[in-house]
Scaffold this motif. Structure first.
Motif, PDB file in Angstrom:
ATOM      1  N   UNK A 155      25.691  44.366  27.614  1.00 47.65           N
ATOM      2  CA  UNK A 155      24.843  43.406  26.905  1.00 47.65           C
ATOM      3  C   UNK A 155      25.674  42.599  25.914  1.00 47.65           C
ATOM      4  N   UNK A 156      26.705  43.266  25.344  1.00 48.37           N
ATOM      5  CA  UNK A 156      27.582  42.546  24.412  1.00 48.37           C
ATOM      6  C   UNK A 156      28.353  41.437  25.140  1.00 48.37           C
ATOM      7  N   UNK A 157      28.702  41.701  26.387  1.00 51.86           N
ATOM      8  CA  UNK A 157      29.433  40.708  27.174  1.00 51.86           C
ATOM      9  C   UNK A 157      28.629  39.417  27.302  1.00 51.86           C
ATOM     10  N   UNK A 180      31.175  33.079  39.265  1.00 49.82           N
ATOM     11  CA  UNK A 180      31.581  34.325  38.623  1.00 49.82           C
ATOM     12  C   UNK A 180      32.415  34.001  37.383  1.00 49.82           C
ATOM     13  N   UNK A 181      32.256  34.804  36.330  1.00 50.63           N
ATOM     14  CA  UNK A 181      32.986  34.535  35.096  1.00 50.63           C
ATOM     15  C   UNK A 181      33.540  35.837  34.521  1.00 50.63           C
ATOM     16  N   UNK A 182      34.635  35.703  33.753  1.00 54.61           N
ATOM     17  CA  UNK A 182      35.221  36.861  33.072  1.00 54.61           C
ATOM     18  C   UNK A 182      35.023  36.689  31.583  1.00 54.61           C
ATOM     19  N   UNK A 183      34.687  37.758  30.885  1.00 54.51           N
ATOM     20  CA  UNK A 183      34.235  37.551  29.513  1.00 54.51           C
ATOM     21  C   UNK A 183      35.331  37.114  28.553  1.00 54.51           C
ATOM     22  N   UNK A 184      36.615  37.345  28.894  1.00 59.67           N
ATOM     23  CA  UNK A 184      37.674  36.925  27.972  1.00 59.67           C
ATOM     24  C   UNK A 184      37.621  35.416  27.727  1.00 59.67           C
ATOM     25  N   UNK A 185      37.135  34.697  28.750  1.00 62.45           N
ATOM     26  CA  UNK A 185      37.087  33.248  28.653  1.00 62.45           C
ATOM     27  C   UNK A 185      35.834  32.744  27.942  1.00 62.45           C
ATOM     28  N   UNK A 186      34.897  33.653  27.638  1.00 67.09           N
ATOM     29  CA  UNK A 186      33.585  33.230  27.138  1.00 67.09           C
ATOM     30  C   UNK A 186      33.645  32.337  25.899  1.00 67.09           C
TER      31      UNK A 186
END
Lengths: 440, 286
Positions: free
Chosen positions: A147-149, A104-110
Motif C-alpha cells: 500500500x505504501x508503494x 507496468x511501473x517500478x516504484x523507484x521511479x514514482x
C-alpha cells in the motif's frame, strides 16, 4: 429406496464435512467478480497495455480473455524486454509520445513520474462506486508495504502493486547439518555460520550482491540494524548514523565471505552461485525459490531450505519489492483502463497468478488453501513472516544517483579493506536532498 | 515561381540533404547546448534556466576529475599499445611474402566483432568464478585473478580488451601505408650502406608519418568516446575505477534522469575533441 438412502447419506456427509472445515472454506478467495458494479458499462471500448517481460505478465496474458468476456473491452498487449522497457518508457514519456493506456511501473521511479505527471491519480476511480466495489476489491488486503508503494511518489495512489518479493534466507541444509550448525536467526549468527562454512568446506559461506545494485539487499541490513538511508519526511540523510554504519560494516564483512569477483555480482550472478553450489547461503529476493528445485537450472535441488530474513538489533526488517501497474493520464478510455487495473489486481486474478508461482501483494492469497498446495509450507511461512514487517526503500527524485554514490563507496572500502567513507556519502546525499528541496 | 525569384537549382537540389542535416545534426547539437544551461529539477516539461550552475556542479565534483583521469589513461593506454602492436604486426606482414592473405584475415578478425559482443564474450572469459582464463592460469599454479572485479586491475583489463579489438584497425591503416611507400628511397639507403634499423629510422618512419598521424587521430577519437566495452564489462565499477566521462554521461542521462548533466559532459568532450583535432591538423600541415 436404497438409492435414496445413499443420496441422503452422501448429503449428510458433505454437510458434516462442510461444517467441520467451514473455517478453512471461509479462508478461500471467492471466485466471483463483484456484482455491485456494471462490468459491461464500457463494452466495445479498446485499451492498449504495455508490459515488461516478466513472469507476472506471462501468466496474466492467458487470463485476459476472461476480462474481455467479463467487460466486452478489447485489450491490445505489447511487450518489451526489461532493459529496453526501462529505457523506452521514460524516453517516450519525456518526448510526449507514449501511446499506451496502462503500463507496468517500478516504484523507484514514482517520485519522478508523479512530478512529471506521467501517471494518472487512481483514487478517483477507486472511490467511485460505479467503478469499484470497495468491499469486494478490499484495498486493505494488500500488505502494508504494497500500500505504501501506491502512494510513494505523492499524496495520491498512482500505481497498484501486482507482485511481492522480499529478502529471505535460502541455505544448504545438507551443509548446515553436516557441520552441526543451526539455521542463523541473527546477523551475528549469519556471519559466524558463513565463516565456519568457508573454513571447513571448500565453498563460499554466502552469496550477496556486490555489484551496481548492492544497495538493494543492503537496505534490509540497514533497517534491521535500526539505521536508514534517507529520512524522507525530514529531508535528511541518515547513512552515517551509528546504526547505519554498523549495518554497512556487517554487509562488507559478509561480502568478504562471498565467491570471488563480488564487486560485479548482480541478481543473475548470485543466482548462479547458489544454484551451482558455489555458495551455501543466499540472502536476497524470494523470487529465486521456484528455480531452486528445478533440475534444469539447479544443481542443488533437494538440498535447499528456506528461512525468514535474519534479525538485527532493531528486529527483522527485510527489503521488499513490488512491481506495479499505472495508467497514462493521456489514456483515451480511462474508465475502461481502470476496470482492467481493478480486474488484474483483484483477489480472483491474483490467486490464479499465484497458483502459477507469481507471488501476490495481497494477504488473502497467502492464506488461501489452494495456494498452500502449490508452495511448500516452509516457503509460505518464511515469506509471509518476512513480508509482514518488510519495507520499501525511500525512493526520491534522484534515488538511483544517490544509490550509485553509496555503491562506489562500499566497493572502494571492500577493495581496499578500509572503512567506507559514509561521512562523504552523507555529505553528498544531504546536498542533493537540499538541492531537490530547492527545486534545482 | 521559386526559380523566377532566383533560387539557383544547385541549392534547391541540395535542400533535402540540408534539411536532413538540420534534423539529425544541428537541431540535436543546439538542443544539447541549450540543455546545458537548464535544470530539469522540477520536471522535464518545464526546464528552468540556471546559467552556469550545471558547469559549476560538475567542476566542483571530485568524481568529474577522477572520470577525466580514467578517460585519459584509457585513451593513452589503448591508443599507445594498439599502435605499437599494430605497427609491429604491419612491419612483420610487410616483410613476409608467404601466406600474407591468411595472416591478414586472421589479424583483422577482432575488428569485425561488435563491441558489445566482444565485451560480453570477454566478460565470460575473465569471470573470476567460471572464466576460462583463470582456469588455465590455475593449471600452471597461479591463483585466480579478479580481472575486471579487482579495483586495481579493472582499468588495465578493459584497456587490454580495447587493444585486442582495435589493434587490427591500426594494422590495417599502417600496413596499407607501408604498401604505398615508394621502393626507390630504400634502394638508395641500401646502396649507402644503411642497416635495416637505420633504413627504418630514417626512411620508413618519416615517410609514414602522415599515415601514423591519421591512424592515431582516428583511433584516439574512438578510444576517447569508447563506451560499449567498458559498459558491458564493468559499468564503470568497481568503485569508480573504470568510469570514464562517456560512461558517466550515459549514467547521468539515462539512469539518473539528469539529461542536462549528460549534455554538459558531452559538450565538454566535444570541445576537447575539436581542440585536439585542430592542433593535430595544424601539426600535420607543417
Amino acid at each position: 429406496m436404497k438409492r435414496m438412502r445413499f443420496a441422503i447419506g452422501i448429503t449428510l456427509m458433505v454437510m458434516l464435512l462442510a461444517a467441520t472445515f467451514g473455517i478453512s472454506f471461509a479462508a478461500n478467495v471467492p471466485n466471483e467478480y463483484s456484482n455491485q458494479i456494471d462490468w459491461k458499462q464500457f463494452s466495445g471500448q479498446q485499451i492498449d497495455v504495455l508490459f515488461s517481460i516478466h513472469p507476472w505478465e506471462e501468466n496474466l496474458i492467458p487470463l485476459i480473455p476472461q476480462f474481455e468476456e467479463l467487460t466486452g473491452i478489447k485489450v491490445r498487449v505489447t511487450k518489451l524486454p526489461e532493459q529496453e522497457y526501462l529505457t523506452k518508457v521514460p524516453a517516450d514519456l519525456t518526448a510526449g509520445i507514449f501511446a499506451f493506456d496502462v503500463f507496468m511501473s517500478q516504484y523507484y521511479d514514482a517520485p519522478k513520474y508523479t512530478m512529471e505527471k506521467w501517471t494518472q491519480p487512481l483514487d478517483e476511480f477507486m472511490n467511485n462506486s460505479k467503478l469499484t466495489d470497495p468491499a469486494w476489491y478490499d484495498w486493505e488486503d494488500f500488505f502494508a508495504g504494497a500500500r505504501a508503494v501506491a502512494t510513494i511518489g505523492a499524496e495520491y495512489k498512482d500505481r497498484i502493486p501486482i507482485t511481492a518479493e522480499a529478502q529471505v534466507l535460502i541455505y544448504r541444509k545438507d551443509i548446515l547439518e553436516k557441520l552441526g550448525l543451526k539455521v542463523p536467526e541473527t546477523f551475528d549468527e549469519l556471519l559466524a555460520t558463513a565463516k565456519t562454512i568457508k573454513e571447513k568446506e571448500n565453498i563460499a559461506g554466502i552469496t550477496l550482491r556486490g555489484g551496481p545494485e548492492l544497495w538493494w539487499p543492503m537496505y534490509g541490513f540497514v533497517r534491521s540494524f535500526g539505521g536508514e538511508y534517507i529520512d524522507l519526511k525530514n529531508n535528511a540523510s541518515k547513512i552515517n548514523n551509528p546504526e547505519s554504519k554498523d549495518a554497512v560494516d556487517m554487509y562488507i564483512k559478509c561480502l568478504a565471505l562471498t565467491p570471488p569477483g563480488t564487486t560485479s555480482t548482480g541478481w543473475d550472478e548470485i543466482n548462479a552461485a547458489i544454484l551451482t553450489g558455489k555458495a551455501a547461503m543466499f540472502l536476497d529476493s524470494s523470487v529465486i525459490y521456484s528455480r531452486l528445485e528445478d533440475p534444469k537450472v539447479s544443481q542443488v535441488a533437494g538440498k535447499m531450505d528456506i528461512a525468514p530474513f535474519v534479525k538485527g538489533p532493531a528486529g527483522r526488517i527485510a527489503h521488499s519489492h513490488y512491481w506495479s501497474i499505472s495508467m497514462n493520464p493521456k489514456a483515451k478510455n480511462k474508465e475502461a483502463a481502470w476496470l482492467f487495473i481493478e480486474w488484474a489486481t483483484s483477489k480472483q486474478v491474483q490467486l490464479q497468478l499465484a497458483m502459477k508461482g507469481v507471488l501476490s501483494p495481497r494477504n488473502s492469497i497467502w492464506e488461501d488453501e489452494n495456494f498452500g498446495k502449490v508452495f511448500s509450507k516452509d516457503f509460505i511461512e518464511s515469506v509471509k513472516e518476512t513480508l509482514k514487517t518488510a519495507v520499501i526503500s525511500p525512493a526520491n527524485m534522484r534515488f538511483f544517483e544517490m544509490m550509485d554514490i553509496l555503491r562506489a563507496a562500499v566497493q572502494e572500502a571492500f577493495s581496499d579493506q578500509s572503512e567506507p567513507d559514509l561521512n562523504g556519502v552523507n555529505e553528498k546525499w544531504q546536498k542533493m536532498l537540499d538541492d531537490m528541496k530547492a527545486g534545482k | 515561381m521559386l526559380f523566377k525569384k532566383g533560387i539557383p537549382l544547385p541549392y534547391l537540389l541540395t535542400l533535402p540533404v540540408v534539411i536532413a542535416l538540420i534534423i539529425v545534426l544541428f537541431y540535436p547539437t543546439i538542443y544539447a547546448v541549450l540543455m546545458c544551461f537548464q535544470s530539469t529539477g522540477s520536471g522535464t516539461g518545464n526546464p528552468v534556466f540556471v546559467g552556469l550552475e550545471n558547469f559549476k556542479t560538475l567542476f566542483t565534483n571530485k568524481e568529474f576529475y577522477q572520470n577525466g583521469l580514467n578517460t585519459l589513461l584509457f585513451t593513452i593506454g589503448s591508443v599507445g599499445i594498439s599502435f605499437l602492436l599494430g605497427f609491429g604486426l604491419a612491419l612483420l606482414l610487410n616483410s613476409i611474402d608467404f601466406g600474407v592473405s591468411v595472416y591478414r584475415t586472421v589479424f583483422i578478425l577482432p575488428i569485425g566483432v561488435t563491441p558489445v559482443v566482444a565485451g560480453l564474450t570477454w566478460n565470460m572469459l575473465l569471470n573470476p568464478l567460471y572464466g576460462i582464463l583463470n582456469y588455465f592460469l590455475g593449471l600452471i599454479g597461479i591463483q585466480p585473478l579478479g580481472w575486471t572485479t579487482d579495483i586495481r586491475m579493472a582499468l588495465p583489463s578493459v584497456i587490454m580488451i580495447d587493444v585486442w579489438q582495435w589493434t587490427p584497425f591500426m594494422l590495417l591503416i599502417l600496413y596499407a601505408g607501408l604498401q604505398m611507400l615508394p621502393k626507390e628511397p630504400y634502394e638508395a639507403a641500401l646502396i649507402d650502406g644503411a642497416s635495416s634499423l637505420q633504413s627504418f629510422r630514417y626512411v620508413t618512419f618519416p615517410l609514414l608519418k602522415p599515415i601514423i598521424a591519421i591512424a592515431v587521430v582516428l583511433r584516439g577519437l574512438e578510444a576517447f568516446k569508447a563506451f560499449d566495452i567498458i559498459y558491458t564489462i564493468t559499468k564503470g565499477g568497481p568503485g569508480r575505477a573504470t568510469e570514464t566521462w562517456i560512461v558517466r554521461a550515459y549514467m547521468e542521462s539515462f539512469r539518473f534522469h539528469r539529461m542536462e548533466m549528460g549534455a554538459v559532459i558531452g559538450i565538454i568532450m566535444l570541445i576537447i575533441t575539436i581542440l585536439v583535432c585542430r592542433r593535430i591538423v595544424r601539426v600535420l600541415e607543417k
